[in-house]
Motif scaffolding. Structure first.
Motif, short mmCIF file in Angstrom:
data_model
loop_
_atom_site.label_atom_id
_atom_site.label_comp_id
_atom_site.label_asym_id
_atom_site.label_seq_id
_atom_site.Cartn_x
_atom_site.Cartn_y
_atom_site.Cartn_z
N THR A 32 46.54 45.96 42.08
CA THR A 32 47.68 45.62 42.93
C THR A 32 47.35 44.34 43.72
O THR A 32 46.18 43.95 43.82
N PRO A 33 48.37 43.71 44.30
CA PRO A 33 48.10 42.54 45.14
C PRO A 33 47.12 42.84 46.28
O PRO A 33 46.23 42.03 46.56
N ASP A 34 47.23 44.01 46.90
CA ASP A 34 46.29 44.38 47.97
C ASP A 34 44.88 44.53 47.43
O ASP A 34 43.91 44.09 48.06
N GLN A 35 44.74 45.13 46.26
CA GLN A 35 43.42 45.28 45.65
C GLN A 35 42.82 43.91 45.33
O GLN A 35 41.62 43.70 45.51
N LEU A 36 43.64 43.00 44.84
CA LEU A 36 43.17 41.66 44.54
C LEU A 36 42.67 40.97 45.81
O LEU A 36 41.57 40.41 45.83
N ASN A 37 43.44 41.04 46.88
CA ASN A 37 43.03 40.41 48.13
C ASN A 37 41.78 41.06 48.71
O ASN A 37 40.89 40.36 49.21
N HIS A 38 41.68 42.37 48.62
CA HIS A 38 40.47 43.06 49.09
C HIS A 38 39.26 42.64 48.26
O HIS A 38 38.17 42.42 48.82
N ALA A 39 39.44 42.51 46.94
CA ALA A 39 38.33 42.09 46.08
C ALA A 39 37.88 40.68 46.43
O ALA A 39 36.67 40.40 46.50
N ALA A 73 53.78 38.93 42.96
CA ALA A 73 53.77 39.56 44.28
C ALA A 73 52.87 38.82 45.27
O ALA A 73 53.13 38.84 46.46
N VAL A 74 51.81 38.15 44.79
CA VAL A 74 50.93 37.41 45.71
C VAL A 74 51.38 35.96 45.87
O VAL A 74 50.77 35.20 46.58
N ARG A 75 52.44 35.60 45.18
CA ARG A 75 53.00 34.26 45.26
C ARG A 75 51.99 33.16 44.90
O ARG A 75 51.73 32.26 45.69
N ALA A 76 51.41 33.29 43.72
CA ALA A 76 50.50 32.26 43.23
C ALA A 76 51.22 30.93 43.19
O ALA A 76 52.43 30.86 42.96
N THR A 77 50.49 29.84 43.43
CA THR A 77 51.09 28.52 43.50
C THR A 77 50.43 27.55 42.54
O THR A 77 49.30 27.76 42.11
N CYS A 78 51.14 26.49 42.25
CA CYS A 78 50.61 25.40 41.44
C CYS A 78 51.11 24.10 42.07
O CYS A 78 52.27 23.72 41.91
N ALA A 79 50.24 23.43 42.82
CA ALA A 79 50.63 22.19 43.52
C ALA A 79 50.76 21.02 42.55
O ALA A 79 51.58 20.14 42.76
N ALA A 80 49.95 21.02 41.50
CA ALA A 80 50.00 19.97 40.49
C ALA A 80 49.50 20.55 39.16
O ALA A 80 48.68 21.47 39.17
N TRP A 114 51.13 40.15 34.87
CA TRP A 114 51.63 38.96 35.57
C TRP A 114 52.68 39.28 36.63
O TRP A 114 52.54 38.90 37.79
N VAL A 115 53.72 39.98 36.25
CA VAL A 115 54.81 40.26 37.18
C VAL A 115 54.35 41.15 38.32
O VAL A 115 54.62 40.87 39.49
N ASP A 116 53.63 42.20 38.01
CA ASP A 116 53.22 43.15 39.04
C ASP A 116 52.22 42.56 40.04
O ASP A 116 52.28 42.88 41.22
N VAL A 117 51.32 41.73 39.58
CA VAL A 117 50.25 41.24 40.45
C VAL A 117 50.54 39.84 40.98
O VAL A 117 50.67 39.64 42.19
#
Length: 90
Positions: A2-9, A41-48, A35-38
């Motif tokens: 989950t997004p919370d598990q990712l951030n905790h890791a 939800a964490v709003r991954a970004t790509c600046a360039a 992809w959709v679930d994780v």
């Protein structure tokens, strides 16, 4: 994962690394079915385009052959470069 598990890791890995940059978070790999679930939800970004997709300044690789997990910089090698400091949670 989950997004919370990712951030905790990410937080746990950064804390455990201490002053050793090789043990800091270096790459997030995500199985394409997650992809959709994780990552959405964490709003991954790509600046360039050459910067790649990132979450909290850690590079993300998505693919059907990937396992969803976080690798250290030592494990990721050049795949996670350029490395940056872990960004605080928003």
């Amino acid at each position: 994962m989950t997004p919370d598990q990712l951030n905790h890791a990410l937080d746990a890995m950064a804390a455990a690394a201490g002053d050793d940059p090789n043990l800091a978070p270096g790459l997030i790999t995500v199985e394409s079915g997650h992809w959709v679930d994780v990552l959405s939800a964490v709003r991954a970004t790509c600046a360039a385009l050459n910067d790649g997709l990132r979450h909290r300044e850690i590079v993300i690789h998505v693919g059907s052959q990937q396992e969803t997990k976080v690798l250290t910089r030592a494990e990721a090698g050049e795949l996670g470069a350029p490395y940056r400091d872990l960004e605080a949670r928003a």
